[in-house]
Design an enzyme around this catalytic site. Structure first.
Site, PDB file in Angstrom:
ATOM      1  N   ARG A   1      -6.731  -1.702  -1.933  1.00  0.00           N
ATOM      2  CA  ARG A   1      -6.007  -2.651  -1.130  1.00  0.00           C
ATOM      3  C   ARG A   1      -6.768  -4.136  -0.798  1.00  0.00           C
ATOM      4  O   ARG A   1      -6.211  -5.208  -0.809  1.00  0.00           O
ATOM      5  CB  ARG A   1      -5.507  -2.158   0.264  1.00  0.00           C
ATOM      6  CG  ARG A   1      -4.488  -1.281   0.175  1.00  0.00           C
ATOM      7  CD  ARG A   1      -3.451  -1.108   1.224  1.00  0.00           C
ATOM      8  NE  ARG A   1      -2.261  -0.420   0.804  1.00  0.00           N
ATOM      9  CZ  ARG A   1      -0.900  -0.980   0.998  1.00  0.00           C
ATOM     10  NH1 ARG A   1      -1.044  -2.186   1.494  1.00  0.00           N
ATOM     11  NH2 ARG A   1       0.151  -0.411   0.662  1.00  0.00           N
TER      12      ARG A   1
ATOM     13  N   SER B   1       0.871  -3.064  -9.644  1.00  0.00           N
ATOM     14  CA  SER B   1      -0.449  -3.540  -9.434  1.00  0.00           C
ATOM     15  C   SER B   1      -1.684  -2.642  -8.924  1.00  0.00           C
ATOM     16  O   SER B   1      -2.645  -2.837  -9.506  1.00  0.00           O
ATOM     17  CB  SER B   1      -0.089  -4.426  -7.876  1.00  0.00           C
ATOM     18  OG  SER B   1       0.744  -5.392  -7.906  1.00  0.00           O
TER      19      SER B   1
ATOM     20  N   HIS C   1      -6.380  -5.831  -4.093  1.00  0.00           N
ATOM     21  CA  HIS C   1      -4.849  -6.057  -4.282  1.00  0.00           C
ATOM     22  C   HIS C   1      -4.581  -7.720  -3.514  1.00  0.00           C
ATOM     23  O   HIS C   1      -3.837  -8.542  -3.984  1.00  0.00           O
ATOM     24  CB  HIS C   1      -3.877  -5.129  -3.664  1.00  0.00           C
ATOM     25  CG  HIS C   1      -2.827  -5.551  -3.590  1.00  0.00           C
ATOM     26  ND1 HIS C   1      -1.695  -5.450  -2.508  1.00  0.00           N
ATOM     27  CD2 HIS C   1      -1.650  -5.476  -4.760  1.00  0.00           C
ATOM     28  CE1 HIS C   1      -0.511  -5.887  -2.882  1.00  0.00           C
ATOM     29  NE2 HIS C   1      -0.491  -5.816  -4.184  1.00  0.00           N
TER      30      HIS C   1
END
Lengths: 213, 213
Positions: A44, A21, A47
């Site tokens: 993040r 990812s 994500h």
């Protein structure tokens, strides 16, 4: 595993999923305007929402990352406007077993909201009291909570170490985040525009909490 | 309120914020391919993420709404893959004080994950047992959980009433939701592509739980 029968072929190993990812995000997202440590935070956030296109909307003040990390290492609390944000924090990433608090469901909140003429999300912040001093604050839901936080600080409330300003939606989200971004006196990170939400706010806390990707 | 001093001018009344938000969404989003009751669900998904552009990615099977509402009225549990989804459910909207359950933090999960060779998010579903029969299932985080749910059903597990398939991200999210969408035997709603997440999944539960906008 041997003996598995499934019509589906997919990666079943958590660490491999994370690694792939983050590699995909770094390959696709334009992170060039971020420092290395700022990019960790942006990765993040991307994500959490599945959109590399959110990168241009992420803005942080210059000392956001270092201020947040120092505060967390020193044991500051993490104060959240919603239960979803609080429950999105990965406790194992926090460096000092930091307290994670959301006061929205405190039984005093409805009366307090009535009294101050604001939403329950905003009123809940009035219960943070001295914990606000040097805290990491994450607003991942309600624009009214972010506006009210700025009002509280104007009125002399203790100052948090950093403010994660990521309310989402169609009424006040844009304006409250713009208001925070204009405050040179407060370390902050925002996602500009209507985008935001509890997942992005929790991801930001998790990114600030540990340098482990 | 009289006596308020603030440099910020914003709407402070929860009901007014909701009403204006939903009006904005209905003015901007293309909801023409949805029935009236399907549009209610789409509106709340858009509300949760701040993007009217998500509408074309929302797909539901033809009896999704009626099946979910009948199951919830009959008292079925709401089974969630993540704590964030579970904590995003507005309990007051549930028609039968329905149980809302996430088993991810059950102490048996790490060993179970090791044993089945899958993530903890996937393994946690094996603890749902008979509760799965007729349940509303919401997958708002992990693609592995959605894949594993389909495998469990293939292997003879009880069948849920509906599946809310909204894992988010870069590894398996697209594929797991496509796999669910191909299943004519399961009532479902998905957000196609990488988009998804706990806020959208919780918003879907909240929309299905009550016709009140």
């Amino acid at each position: 595993m041997s003996g598995r029968t499934s019509r589906y072929d997919y990666i079943r190993e958590g660490a491999a999923i994370y690694a792939r990812s983050f590699a995909t995000i770094r390959a696709e997202a334009d992170l060039s305007r971020f420092t290395s440590e700022q990019a960790q935070i942006a990765v993040r956030i991307i994500h959490a929402c599945g959109m590399v296109d959110v990168a241009p909307f992420v803005h942080m003040s210059s000392d956001l990352v270092s201020s947040a990390r120092a505060a967390l290492r020193a044991g500051c609390p993490v104060l959240c406007d919603s239960e979803m944000v609080a429950h999105g924090v990965t406790r194992a990433r926090l460096p000092a077993d930091n307290q994670v608090l959301c006061t929205l469901r405190d039984p005093r909140v409805p009366d307090l909201a009535q009294k101050i003429g604001n939403t329950r999300s905003a009123a809940a912040l009035d219960l943070w009291g001295p914990l606000l001093d040097g805290a990491v604050v994450a607003i991942g839901n309600a624009p009214t909570a972010l506006f009210h936080l700025l009002e509280m600080i104007d009125a002399g409330a203790p100052r948090p170490a950093v403010i994660i300003g990521m309310p989402v939606g169609f009424v006040g989200a844009v304006e409250s985040k713009d208001a925070l971004a204009e405050r040179d006196d407060l370390e902050h990170i925002i996602v500009r525009g209507r985008l935001g939400g509890s997942a992005m706010a929790a991801a930001t806390i998790n990114a600030l909490a540990s340098e482990t990707e």
